[in-house]
Design a protein around this motif. Structure first.
Motif, PDB file in Angstrom:
ATOM      1  N   LEU A  92      28.192  -4.510  24.668  1.00 40.71           N
ATOM      2  CA  LEU A  92      27.758  -3.128  24.831  1.00 40.71           C
ATOM      3  C   LEU A  92      26.282  -3.045  25.197  1.00 40.71           C
ATOM      4  O   LEU A  92      25.911  -2.351  26.160  1.00 40.71           O
ATOM      5  N   TYR A  96      26.918  -2.742  29.141  1.00 42.14           N
ATOM      6  CA  TYR A  96      27.268  -1.351  29.399  1.00 42.14           C
ATOM      7  C   TYR A  96      26.175  -0.343  29.060  1.00 42.14           C
ATOM      8  O   TYR A  96      26.160   0.756  29.614  1.00 42.14           O
ATOM      9  N   GLU A  97      25.247  -0.683  28.181  1.00 44.88           N
ATOM     10  CA  GLU A  97      24.179   0.254  27.846  1.00 44.88           C
ATOM     11  C   GLU A  97      22.844  -0.125  28.467  1.00 44.88           C
ATOM     12  O   GLU A  97      21.903   0.661  28.432  1.00 44.88           O
ATOM     13  N   ARG A 165      33.965  -0.379  24.098  1.00 44.26           N
ATOM     14  CA  ARG A 165      33.352   0.833  23.533  1.00 44.26           C
ATOM     15  C   ARG A 165      34.101   1.286  22.275  1.00 44.26           C
ATOM     16  O   ARG A 165      33.472   1.754  21.314  1.00 44.26           O
TER      17      ARG A 165
END
Length: 293
Positions: A92, A96-97, A165
């Motif tokens: 994450l 993705y972040e 997520r």
């Protein structure tokens, strides 16, 4: 092929001269082959230890004594629920972040009008986030955004964003709910990361297509003025980027090898005249080139 001890060219020519030479090669080359390693993402602030690690993994550090994100990925966790609690957090924040790091954007601005190709051992998707054309990119060691069967029973990978997520959002006490533990849709074995850590690594259709495009790019530019630009490549896997760049430079008198690294900046004496070695921060070097008239 290279029998003598590699030398550092950076001790012979000052920083400004080397940066100016690199700028000139970027502007005048017929093609640029970028080879990027972990040092590129480190220059973008994607540190795997220190404050960033403690902020996200202090509980794992306290329980298991894990010191950084890299070693945490190899720890033999007690349960799959804990294993995926670790990995979902790791993916994450690193996939993705994380936005595109500045060095990646700076690099794209320097090469976007050139005929270029990127080969990387990084798995954090930073090149795509920065806007690098996926058809000009070969990520050799996998991608945090992909899963595969752990056996593996078949040569296919699976996107994992939605599942990651969910795992990150629902984990508690360093564990994810048991029903979120992923299993292979074909054989039922546990899923694992699509990262080259052993012989079970899956090279799917996308991997082979990227490898073919890279080989075709190299083949089409043989004998031309090619800049082999190595950024942040260490000595863990030199056979993927560093050694091939040295070899291709030695075989082509029109080629230039450039190495930018905060640590080792080496080249064989056989290609010293064709080399630019800059020891320093990659981000600063790319910014300095961009700011030069």
């Amino acid at each position: 092929m290279f029998l003598k001890k590699p030398i550092s060219a950076s001790i012979k020519i000052c920083w400004e001269q080397q940066v100016e030479r690199l700028k000139n090669e970027i502007e005048t080359s017929d093609a640029i082959v970028v080879g990027a390693g972990a040092g590129m993402s480190a220059a973008a602030g994607m540190d795997y230890d220190g404050e960033r690690f403690e902020k996200n993994f202090s509980d794992f550090h306290k329980k298991y004594g894990i010191q950084d994100m890299y070693s945490g990925g190899f720890y033999p966790y007690e349960t799959p629920e804990e294993y995926w609690a670790w990995w979902s957090r790791h993916i994450l924040i690193n996939r993705y972040e994380a936005g595109a790091g500045k060095p990646y954007g700076n690099l794209l601005e320097l090469i976007r009008k050139k005929d270029y190709f990127v080969i990387t051992t990084n798995v954090d998707h930073q090149f795509q986030l920065a806007g690098i054309d996926k058809k000009r990119l070969f990520y050799t060691q996998g991608d945090y955004g992909l899963w595969q069967c752990s056996k593996p029973c078949h040569q296919r990978t699976y996107d994992n964003e939605m599942e990651i997520r969910q795992m990150a959002a629902r984990q508690k006490d360093m564990k994810i709910p048991a029903e979120l533990v992923p299993h292979c849709p074909v054989c039922g074995a546990p899923m694992t990361m699509n990262l080259r850590i052993d012989t079970a690594f899956v090279q799917d259709e996308g991997w082979y297509a990227a490898a073919e495009r890279y080989e075709d790019f190299i083949r089409r530019h043989m004998g031309r003025h090619v800049l082999f630009l190595e950024l942040g490549v260490g000595s863990n896997t030199p056979g993927i980027i560093k050694y091939p760049f040295w070899r291709m430079t030695a075989e082509n008198p029109k080629a230039v090898y450039a190495c930018v690294n905060s640590g080792e900046t080496l080249c064989p004496p056989e290609i010293a005249r064709q080399s630019i070695c800059i020891r320093g921060d990659i981000r600063q070097v790319l910014e300095d080139i961009a700011q030069k008239d």
